[in-house]
Design an enzyme around this catalytic site. Structure first.
Site, PDB file in Angstrom:
ATOM      1  N   GLY A 110       8.521 -43.786  38.915  1.00 20.94           N
ATOM      2  CA  GLY A 110       7.581 -44.478  38.103  1.00 20.94           C
ATOM      3  C   GLY A 110       7.287 -46.009  38.157  1.00 20.94           C
ATOM      4  O   GLY A 110       8.416 -46.520  38.518  1.00 20.94           O
ATOM      5  N   LYS A 111       6.397 -46.487  37.572  1.00 19.11           N
ATOM      6  CA  LYS A 111       6.315 -48.026  37.485  1.00 19.11           C
ATOM      7  C   LYS A 111       5.106 -48.289  36.433  1.00 19.11           C
ATOM      8  O   LYS A 111       4.123 -47.385  36.438  1.00 19.11           O
ATOM      9  CB  LYS A 111       6.306 -48.821  38.626  1.00 19.11           C
ATOM     10  CG  LYS A 111       6.803 -50.127  38.424  1.00 19.11           C
ATOM     11  CD  LYS A 111       8.355 -50.019  38.626  1.00 19.11           C
ATOM     12  CE  LYS A 111       8.816 -51.597  38.694  1.00 19.11           C
ATOM     13  NZ  LYS A 111      10.408 -51.570  38.908  1.00 19.11           N
TER      14      LYS A 111
END
Length: 425
Positions: A110-111
């Protein structure tokens, strides 16, 4: 039916997609798997209204991308930077998927972040923005769904605000919703040094498999922030000779070896925590980029992305490069270094000590039981050694460069899990 490959005008995302498609083709992955793995599972955009100190209201744009949760909760940082955008977050989220997979930990990728110049915010505005962002992404983050962490221009304070906001919204303490917290607030001893220790471990394992003696081995570490400092410290502790270091004030080189303990003490005492003014017998100060082209057995770029590029790659004299920063070598420079016969250990293998350390913090938060720093390091080092060995052995067996070998190993683990679970995600 052949896969219709995605492209993007965003350079980072387009590069990430090209690298993935090339590896997938080389592996002979099923078209269905390629279609699924080339896309993010979820991407959200949120608006973040903030009452400013002057009485006005500004609305900032925030993002969170979950590329994959096939192996576990999405994991990845939150950055505050004016150039944050959805496609950048998608590219970085996919890279986190491969990094976590290669590290062998139960996380996906994720980011996220906020498009903002944080230096223009007052402390109150920064806290309000962070808490509002946390509330807006609350439906998609959690200790078993998506676990953010610090990134560019974020750190312990932001993680505490997010943890506190989510906990209050849900009516219960949720310390595992983020990592990178201060030790006093459900953080973990050993976390600050984890990335640098991981980089140093990879350097030591590389020297071991190549039968290069560690004692007296010359090392240059570009960047003397958190990663570079601890990398230099652990290499010195192992008996190597760190001959070059650098930060924003320039490069510092001494053929007889730099006193890393003294340099760390100097930085800690400096008001701006920089190397400016550090001296020792035989020390030469030079341009920050020039330090990259000095004589050494190993070069570890632990500063900014693109530090080694088409303009300076031909001047690199080191025999081996172990990447501590994210993307410190451009694709063009990779080609030049390969022609020069310089062996490169890629970033998402070498600097994975950071995300493994985040995993350790999360485990301790979920258990409510905390380890000593010695216990932390004793768990981290064997994992880094095993990961290095797995990539090295694959590269040797299949005649691949280490960067490609690491990518192939990481993608295979996700693909295997996806095949077993199916596409109902």
């Amino acid at each position: 039916m052949a896969v219709q490959k995605r492209t993007s005008k965003n350079v980072l995302l387009d590069t990430a997609l090209k690298n993935f498609y090339a590896a997938a083709e080389e592996m002979g992955l099923d078209d269905g798997l390629v279609e699924v793995m080339s896309r993010s599972e979820r991407a959200i955009c949120v608006s973040i209204p903030v009452p400013m100190d002057d009485g006005s209201v500004k609305v900032f744009e925030g993002y969170r991308v979950q590329h994959s949760t096939v192996l576990g909760p999405a994991k990845g940082g939150l950055r505050f930077h004016p150039e944050v955008n959805l496609e950048e977050c998608e590219a970085l989220a996919s890279l986190m998927t491969w990094k976590c997979s290669l590290a062998g930990i139960p996380y996906g990728g994720g980011k996220g972040g906020i498009a903002v110049e944080p230096l223009e915010l007052s402390p109150r505005e920064r806290e309000t923005m962070t808490r509002t962002f946390a509330a807006r992404i609350a439906p998609v983050i959690g200790d078993w769904t998506d676990v953010p962490a610090p990134d560019v221009n974020t750190g312990g304070p932001e993680m505490v605000w997010i943890m506190d906001t989510i906990s209050k919204l849900r009516g219960k303490l949720e310390p595992g919703v983020v990592t990178g917290k201060p030790i006093s607030v459900w953080g973990s001893k050993g976390r600050n040094a984890a990335t640098g220790l991981g980089v140093a471990t990879c350097i030591l394992e590389l020297l071991k498999v190549l039968n290069e003696p560690v004692k007296g081995a010359t090392v240059i570490v570009q960047g003397f922030g958190n990663v570079g400092t601890f990398c230099a410290k652990y290499m010195t502790d192992a008996g190597a000779k760190v001959v070059g270091i650098s930060d924003i004030t320039g490069g510092y080189y001494c053929a007889d070896g730099i006193d890393i303990a003294a340099a760390m003490k100097h930085v800690a005492a400096h008001p701006k925590r920089i190397l400016e003014g550090y001296t020792q017998p035989g020390l030469q100060k030079m341009d920050g980029e020039a330090i990259l082209q000095q004589e050494a057995l190993v070069l570890s770029p632990c500063a900014l992305e693109g530090a080694i590029n088409a303009k300076n790659a031909d001047g690199i004299k080191a025999k081996y490069i172990v990447e501590g920063a994210n993307g410190p070598i451009t694709p063009e420079a990779d080609v030049i270094l390969d022609k020069k016969g310089i062996l490169v250990v890629p970033d998402f293998l070498a600097n994975s000590g950071g995300v493994i350390g985040s995993y350790f913090e999360w485990v301790q938060d979920l258990a409510g039981f905390f380890w000593t720093e010695e216990e932390y390091n004793n768990r981290l080092v064997p994992i880094m050694k095993d990961n290095f060995a797995r990539v090295w052995d694959y590269a040797q067996k299949n005649n691949k460069k280490m960067r490609r070998a690491a990518f192939l190993v990481a993608i295979k683990r996700v693909a295997d899990a996806l095949q077993m679970k199916g596409f109902f995600l």
